[in-house]
Write a protein that holds these residues in place. Structure first.
Motif, PDB file in Angstrom:
ATOM      1  N   UNK A   1      41.522  27.448   9.050  1.00  0.00           N
ATOM      2  CA  UNK A   1      42.930  27.594   8.701  1.00  0.00           C
ATOM      3  C   UNK A   1      43.608  26.266   8.364  1.00  0.00           C
ATOM      4  N   UNK A   2      43.010  25.137   8.800  1.00  0.00           N
ATOM      5  CA  UNK A   2      43.588  23.831   8.513  1.00  0.00           C
ATOM      6  C   UNK A   2      42.919  23.149   7.313  1.00  0.00           C
ATOM      7  N   UNK A   3      42.093  23.886   6.568  1.00  0.00           N
ATOM      8  CA  UNK A   3      41.423  23.307   5.397  1.00  0.00           C
ATOM      9  C   UNK A   3      42.404  23.145   4.240  1.00  0.00           C
ATOM     10  N   UNK A   4      42.027  22.308   3.275  1.00  0.00           N
ATOM     11  CA  UNK A   4      42.816  22.138   2.062  1.00  0.00           C
ATOM     12  C   UNK A   4      42.384  23.169   1.031  1.00  0.00           C
ATOM     13  N   UNK A   5      43.345  23.711   0.285  1.00  0.00           N
ATOM     14  CA  UNK A   5      43.038  24.725  -0.723  1.00  0.00           C
ATOM     15  C   UNK A   5      41.920  24.277  -1.653  1.00  0.00           C
ATOM     16  N   UNK A   6      41.980  23.027  -2.122  1.00  0.00           N
ATOM     17  CA  UNK A   6      41.018  22.554  -3.106  1.00  0.00           C
ATOM     18  C   UNK A   6      39.702  22.091  -2.482  1.00  0.00           C
ATOM     19  N   UNK A   7      39.583  22.281  -1.177  1.00  0.00           N
ATOM     20  CA  UNK A   7      38.286  22.037  -0.551  1.00  0.00           C
ATOM     21  C   UNK A   7      37.355  23.231  -0.737  1.00  0.00           C
ATOM     22  N   UNK A   8      37.886  24.324  -1.275  1.00  0.00           N
ATOM     23  CA  UNK A   8      37.066  25.498  -1.543  1.00  0.00           C
ATOM     24  C   UNK A   8      36.003  25.145  -2.576  1.00  0.00           C
ATOM     25  N   UNK A   9      34.754  25.273  -2.208  1.00  0.00           N
ATOM     26  CA  UNK A   9      33.667  24.911  -3.118  1.00  0.00           C
ATOM     27  C   UNK A   9      33.365  26.033  -4.106  1.00  0.00           C
ATOM     28  N   UNK A  10      32.722  25.675  -5.204  1.00  0.00           N
ATOM     29  CA  UNK A  10      32.260  26.680  -6.156  1.00  0.00           C
ATOM     30  C   UNK A  10      31.348  27.688  -5.463  1.00  0.00           C
ATOM     31  N   UNK A  11      30.486  27.181  -4.576  1.00  0.00           N
ATOM     32  CA  UNK A  11      29.518  28.040  -3.902  1.00  0.00           C
ATOM     33  C   UNK A  11      30.214  29.070  -3.013  1.00  0.00           C
TER      34      UNK A  11
ATOM     35  N   UNK B   1      47.388  40.304  -0.504  1.00  0.00           N
ATOM     36  CA  UNK B   1      48.708  40.755  -0.916  1.00  0.00           C
ATOM     37  C   UNK B   1      49.762  39.658  -0.868  1.00  0.00           C
ATOM     38  N   UNK B   2      49.532  38.652  -0.072  1.00  0.00           N
ATOM     39  CA  UNK B   2      50.457  37.531   0.013  1.00  0.00           C
ATOM     40  C   UNK B   2      49.652  36.266   0.266  1.00  0.00           C
ATOM     41  N   UNK B   3      49.941  35.160  -0.398  1.00  0.00           N
ATOM     42  CA  UNK B   3      49.141  33.947  -0.218  1.00  0.00           C
ATOM     43  C   UNK B   3      49.197  33.444   1.224  1.00  0.00           C
ATOM     44  N   UNK B   4      48.051  33.293   1.813  1.00  0.00           N
ATOM     45  CA  UNK B   4      47.930  32.704   3.144  1.00  0.00           C
ATOM     46  C   UNK B   4      46.994  31.503   2.984  1.00  0.00           C
ATOM     47  N   UNK B   5      47.576  30.332   2.890  1.00  0.00           N
ATOM     48  CA  UNK B   5      46.783  29.129   2.635  1.00  0.00           C
ATOM     49  C   UNK B   5      45.853  28.849   3.815  1.00  0.00           C
ATOM     50  N   UNK B   6      44.619  28.387   3.512  1.00  0.00           N
ATOM     51  CA  UNK B   6      44.069  27.991   2.202  1.00  0.00           C
ATOM     52  C   UNK B   6      43.127  29.043   1.611  1.00  0.00           C
ATOM     53  N   UNK B   7      43.360  30.322   1.902  1.00  0.00           N
ATOM     54  CA  UNK B   7      42.342  31.353   1.681  1.00  0.00           C
ATOM     55  C   UNK B   7      42.282  31.865   0.242  1.00  0.00           C
TER      56      UNK B   7
END
Length: 255
Positions: A104-114, A155-161
């Motif tokens: 839950x404390x990750x950065x949105x752009x830490x999401x990898x392609x994989x 249904x609603x943005x819940x960062x960083x998911x």
């Protein structure tokens, strides 16, 4: 006179529960067996599924547990084949497998392609593959119910998911497409749970979200049973393309 309780039973039907681990999946598998279904419950942990099926049988139900990686097409084909061999045609699909959220404390752009690719494969492509495999049986039987599990992040943005929420939003629309394509004998619907645990205990990471619910607590896995039984059973034969929210009022209250 209508026998109301009989309409909520699944006698003579076979239910395939994909993602039967601790929590909603195992609770629903137990419930389906209690209302008369033959249950095939699967997850990657074969020992855990065997134990769950054994407990269901000890309680008087019919069930088998199957080890299966839902992200692999060949595993899905083997799972469906084994279910048919044991119980015949499959009438109900309860799809609860998923690639889940990032910390839950990750950065949105830490999401990898994989991670995004894995989320798409399991959260969207797998339920589509299963529908392609099962709908012919369901149509032939004149009865079918597909139930896909969503998330509030669809249904609603819940960062960083972003990967989890976006692919689950895609599953919501995929389910609506299925509903249009496979009726009238087969129905396709969704359930959207909120923060839920096998024991109903709130984990610290989710306390802030739970506090914003209209029902300000974590849900117990068993609280999804009502929606799962309704959508699987003849009690909902005029319901398709819908989503039942079992999330304590989160979508309408979270910012």
């Amino acid at each position: 006179m209508i026998d109301v309780l009989k309409n909520f039973r699944l006698d003579g039907k076979t239910a395939l529960v994909v993602g039967g681990g601790p929590g909603i999946g195992s609770s629903v598998a137990r419930a389906y067996a209690q209302i008369g279904a033959n249950v095939v419950v699967s997850a990657r942990s074969g020992d855990r599924m065997e134990q769950l099926a054994k407990e269901i049988r000890e309680d008087g139900g019919n069930a088998i547990g199957v080890a299966s990686d839902a992200g692999r097409k060949e595993d899905l084909e083997a799972l469906v084949e084994q279910a048919r061999k044991e119980y015949g045609p499959i009438h109900v699909l309860f799809f609860n497998a998923y690639v889940g959220p990032l910390p839950i404390d990750a950065d949105l752009f830490s999401t990898s392609d994989e991670h995004f690719e894995a989320a798409f494969n399991l959260n969207m492509l797998t339920p589509f593959r299963l529908a392609k495999m099962l709908v012919p049986d369901m149509k032939k039987e004149g009865y079918g119910s597909i139930i896909n599990l969503l998330t509030c992040a669809a249904f609603t943005p819940i960062l960083p998911q972003i990967s989890y929420g976006s692919t689950k939003a895609g599953l919501h629309m995929l389910t609506r497409y299925l509903a249009k394509a496979v009726g009238p004998d087969v129905r396709a619907n969704c359930i959207c749970p909120g923060s839920t645990s096998a024991d109903g205990i709130t984990r610290p990471a989710f306390a802030e979200h739970v506090a914003k619910n209209a029902i300000a607590r974590t849900g117990h896995a068993d609280e999804a049973i009502g929606a799962a039984v309704l959508l699987a059973s003849p009690a909902s034969t005029y319901t398709t393309g819908q989503c039942i929210f079992v999330e304590g009022g989160r979508v309408s209250t979270i910012s």
